[in-house]
Design an enzyme around this catalytic site. Sequence first.
Site, PDB file in Angstrom:
ATOM      1  N   SER A 143       0.854  -1.190   0.000  1.00  0.00           N
ATOM      2  CA  SER A 143       0.000   0.000   0.000  1.00  0.00           C
ATOM      3  C   SER A 143       0.883   1.230   0.000  1.00  0.00           C
ATOM      4  O   SER A 143       1.615   1.478   0.968  1.00  0.00           O
ATOM      5  CB  SER A 143      -0.899   0.009   1.237  1.00  0.00           C
ATOM      6  OG  SER A 143      -1.433   1.302   1.398  1.00  0.00           O
ATOM      7  N   MET A 168      -8.663   8.413  -0.022  1.00  0.00           N
ATOM      8  CA  MET A 168      -9.464   8.841   1.140  1.00  0.00           C
ATOM      9  C   MET A 168      -9.920  10.279   0.938  1.00  0.00           C
ATOM     10  O   MET A 168      -9.171  11.102   0.405  1.00  0.00           O
ATOM     11  CB  MET A 168      -8.623   8.744   2.411  1.00  0.00           C
ATOM     12  CG  MET A 168      -8.028   7.368   2.647  1.00  0.00           C
ATOM     13  SD  MET A 168      -7.135   7.310   4.204  1.00  0.00           S
ATOM     14  CE  MET A 168      -6.425   5.655   4.114  1.00  0.00           C
ATOM     15  N   HIS A 217      -8.309   1.384  -3.979  1.00  0.00           N
ATOM     16  CA  HIS A 217      -9.223   1.170  -2.857  1.00  0.00           C
ATOM     17  C   HIS A 217      -9.878   2.514  -2.551  1.00  0.00           C
ATOM     18  O   HIS A 217      -9.251   3.401  -1.977  1.00  0.00           O
ATOM     19  CB  HIS A 217      -8.416   0.636  -1.660  1.00  0.00           C
ATOM     20  CG  HIS A 217      -9.203   0.503  -0.400  1.00  0.00           C
ATOM     21  ND1 HIS A 217      -8.608   0.234   0.827  1.00  0.00           N
ATOM     22  CD2 HIS A 217     -10.543   0.579  -0.151  1.00  0.00           C
ATOM     23  CE1 HIS A 217      -9.537   0.167   1.755  1.00  0.00           C
ATOM     24  NE2 HIS A 217     -10.718   0.381   1.199  1.00  0.00           N
ATOM     25  N   MET A 220     -12.030   4.908  -0.620  1.00  0.00           N
ATOM     26  CA  MET A 220     -12.668   5.204   0.667  1.00  0.00           C
ATOM     27  C   MET A 220     -13.266   6.601   0.515  1.00  0.00           C
ATOM     28  O   MET A 220     -12.814   7.574   1.124  1.00  0.00           O
ATOM     29  CB  MET A 220     -11.638   5.129   1.800  1.00  0.00           C
ATOM     30  CG  MET A 220     -11.204   3.690   2.089  1.00  0.00           C
ATOM     31  SD  MET A 220      -9.648   3.568   3.010  1.00  0.00           S
ATOM     32  CE  MET A 220      -8.481   3.640   1.656  1.00  0.00           C
ATOM     33  N   GLY A 272      -0.718   1.657   9.514  1.00  0.00           N
ATOM     34  CA  GLY A 272      -0.015   1.415  10.768  1.00  0.00           C
ATOM     35  C   GLY A 272      -0.880   1.019  11.952  1.00  0.00           C
ATOM     36  O   GLY A 272      -0.431   1.085  13.099  1.00  0.00           O
ATOM     37  N   ASP A 314      -6.754  -6.279   4.252  1.00  0.00           N
ATOM     38  CA  ASP A 314      -6.103  -4.961   4.294  1.00  0.00           C
ATOM     39  C   ASP A 314      -6.127  -4.412   5.712  1.00  0.00           C
ATOM     40  O   ASP A 314      -7.195  -4.183   6.270  1.00  0.00           O
ATOM     41  CB  ASP A 314      -6.860  -4.016   3.339  1.00  0.00           C
ATOM     42  CG  ASP A 314      -6.211  -2.646   3.201  1.00  0.00           C
ATOM     43  OD1 ASP A 314      -5.124  -2.417   3.761  1.00  0.00           O
ATOM     44  OD2 ASP A 314      -6.813  -1.804   2.505  1.00  0.00           O
ATOM     45  N   GLY A 340       1.128  -2.112   4.145  1.00  0.00           N
ATOM     46  CA  GLY A 340       1.702  -0.780   4.010  1.00  0.00           C
ATOM     47  C   GLY A 340       2.934  -0.627   4.868  1.00  0.00           C
ATOM     48  O   GLY A 340       4.065  -0.715   4.386  1.00  0.00           O
TER      49      GLY A 340
HETATM   50  C1  DX5 Z   1      -6.287   1.718   5.614  1.00  0.00           C
HETATM   51  C2  DX5 Z   1      -5.795   1.413   4.219  1.00  0.00           C
HETATM   52  C3  DX5 Z   1      -4.722   0.408   4.158  1.00  0.00           C
HETATM   53  C4  DX5 Z   1      -3.448   0.800   4.840  1.00  0.00           C
HETATM   54  C5  DX5 Z   1      -2.740  -0.433   5.283  1.00  0.00           C
HETATM   55  O1  DX5 Z   1      -7.436   2.478   5.555  1.00  0.00           O
HETATM   56  O2  DX5 Z   1      -6.868   0.961   3.417  1.00  0.00           O
HETATM   57  O3  DX5 Z   1      -4.469   0.011   2.822  1.00  0.00           O
HETATM   58  O4  DX5 Z   1      -2.579   1.520   4.006  1.00  0.00           O
HETATM   59  O5  DX5 Z   1      -1.619  -0.065   5.999  1.00  0.00           O
HETATM   60  P1  DX5 Z   1      -0.983  -1.045   7.083  1.00  0.00           P
HETATM   61  O6  DX5 Z   1      -0.510  -2.256   6.349  1.00  0.00           O
HETATM   62  O7  DX5 Z   1       0.138  -0.223   7.636  1.00  0.00           O
HETATM   63  O8  DX5 Z   1      -2.054  -1.362   8.084  1.00  0.00           O
HETATM   64 ZN    ZN Z   2      -6.438  -0.004   1.445  1.00  0.00          ZN
END
Ligand code: DX5
Ligand code: ZN
Length: 243
Positions: free
Chosen positions: A9, A38, A67, A69, A146, A176, A198
Amino acid sequence: MTARRIAPSILSADFARLGEEARAVIAAGADLVHFDVMDNHYVPNLTIGPLVCAALRPHVKLPIDVHLMVKPVERIVPDFAKAGADIISFHPEASEHIDRTIALIHDHGCKAGLVFNPATPLVYLDHVLEHLDLVLIMSVNPGFGGQTFIPEALNKLAAVRRRIDATGRDIWLQVDGGVTADNIGAIGRAGADTFVAGSAIFGAGDYARAISDLRAALAGNQPSARDCDAETRGPGARREGMR
Ligand code: DX5
Ligand code: ZN
């Protein structure tokens, strides 16, 4: 054996060097690039949009996995298709007409995914699963990288795996949020085949090492005590154990 895909990510990448970061994770062995959008409305954070996707496209030979959001979803779908997205996933709560949004994504030549937040019931799959190319189970609440993996996602993944297998179709099952080398083995055994990560990748100094550690843990080459512990404790397990 089912294909297992690692999707870094880029939310956790250095945004000032995004093209370079994308090329680095691809060289390090990524299977697709996960692109988190986002809107500071559907989720309490603001990231990147179609312009950045289009700018990144020439740097990324792999599929770009968008993705969304964002709410509403439909107005922005054609923009991402034009920007070179290969997969576009959205949250059912963000669309007034889920079946129509899936068709819109397909009409624009992209694969369609439906995303389930930790508290979103799987009932949204009832009448559309066979139209989907991907189901994404969120193992954190969306909005930030994170965060810590929510163990209940394992039960949800297993339930979706059964439903996908019953269709006989090649629908990807993606996870995810909070995926690490410590929990990816359990997540794979629950039925996921596509793993977004990520901070576990971009937070590591050596991306190739981070991706190969994830693959090794997934293949069961490096069983960790915490991994086994999380599986046996089940859904009531405290989150701390899954870090
Ligand atoms: C959260 C995102 C994820 C995020 C994952 O809303 O959709 O894709 O980047 O990051 P980690 O792997 O750090 O949880
Ligand atoms: Zn995501």
